[in-house]
Design a protein around this motif. Sequence first.
Motif, PDB file in Angstrom:
ATOM      1  N   HIS A  42     103.965  61.930  -3.986  1.00 55.28           N
ATOM      2  CA  HIS A  42     103.531  63.102  -3.230  1.00 55.28           C
ATOM      3  C   HIS A  42     104.820  63.568  -2.260  1.00 55.28           C
ATOM      4  CE1 HIS A  42      98.988  62.097  -3.149  1.00 55.28           C
ATOM      5  NE2 HIS A  42      99.701  61.945  -4.287  1.00 55.28           N
TER       6      HIS A  42
ATOM      7  N   PRO B  21     101.016  66.476  -7.481  1.00 53.05           N
ATOM      8  CA  PRO B  21     101.718  65.314  -8.054  1.00 53.05           C
ATOM      9  C   PRO B  21     100.939  64.524  -9.191  1.00 53.05           C
ATOM     10  CG  PRO B  21     101.269  65.144  -5.541  1.00 53.05           C
ATOM     11  CD  PRO B  21     100.962  66.398  -6.189  1.00 53.05           C
ATOM     12  N   HIS B  22      99.416  64.562  -8.988  1.00 57.29           N
ATOM     13  CA  HIS B  22      98.630  63.974  -9.890  1.00 57.29           C
ATOM     14  C   HIS B  22      97.567  64.739 -10.087  1.00 57.29           C
ATOM     15  CE1 HIS B  22     100.784  60.442  -7.636  1.00 57.29           C
ATOM     16  NE2 HIS B  22     101.075  60.286  -8.367  1.00 57.29           N
TER      17      HIS B  22
ATOM     18  N   ASP C 136      94.960  65.433  -6.719  1.00 55.79           N
ATOM     19  CA  ASP C 136      95.607  65.794  -5.337  1.00 55.79           C
ATOM     20  C   ASP C 136      95.316  67.299  -4.998  1.00 55.79           C
ATOM     21  OD1 ASP C 136      96.637  63.076  -4.719  1.00 55.79           O
ATOM     22  OD2 ASP C 136      98.314  63.734  -6.308  1.00 55.79           O
TER      23      ASP C 136
HETATM   24 ZN   LIG Z   1      98.259  61.574  -5.732  1.00 52.19          ZN
END
Ligand SMILES: [Zn+2]
Length: 229
Positions: free
Chosen positions: A124, A12-13, A16
Amino acid sequence: MVELAQVMVVTPHPDDAEFGAAGTVARWVRDGKSIVYVVCSSGDKGTSDPNVKPEELVRIREQEQLAAAKLLGVSDVVFLHYIDQALEDTPEFRKNIVRQIRRYQPEIVMAADPYRRYLWHRDHRISGQVTLDAVFPYARDRLAYPDLLEEGLQPHKVKEVLLWATEDPNYRSDITDTFDIKLAALRCHKSQVGDFTRIEQWVRQRAKDMAKGENFELAEAFHRVEIWW
Ligand SMILES: [Zn+2]
């Protein structure tokens, strides 16, 4: 030309994937597997510093992600540039993940478990759900996206999905030999991991807990879904 990767990690980012899967990724790279990262959002809201602008944060966090990926031996990193905290389960997002799956044709896809209960970052949850849907049935089915076919992106069957941060682990991956590489990759995310001593303790304890009952010391735990059809 189609590039190929045996494993696709949909994060997601930035950071992660390092928390969830970097020890396993490092082990697979050692085993000769090729890995691609797909980074949904570049994390433009991930700061409490009032002086950092979102576009500056994107630049910093993408550099951090590239550094971590390089350290792990990841062969390719794709940034999708969705806005942080704004991922939604849309046809466009799903198609974008399908596009990456068809482009790289991975056997294994890794993502955040969307079924973690209560407090769970919405990005997420959404990225995990969209990735599962993209794997099955949308990447597999010929008629799902006629326009992708026209672009030369053929249907692809993923064999296995591994979901990190799961409450229902059924697969524990031995990261004893690659734990230090995981820590080094996490350390690349300088904008996110201020007090690294505390984070290191927490990550190590989690890895020990995840290895309980196994004949190795440190693990990453996943919910594993095998796709037979
Ligand atoms: Zn994240």
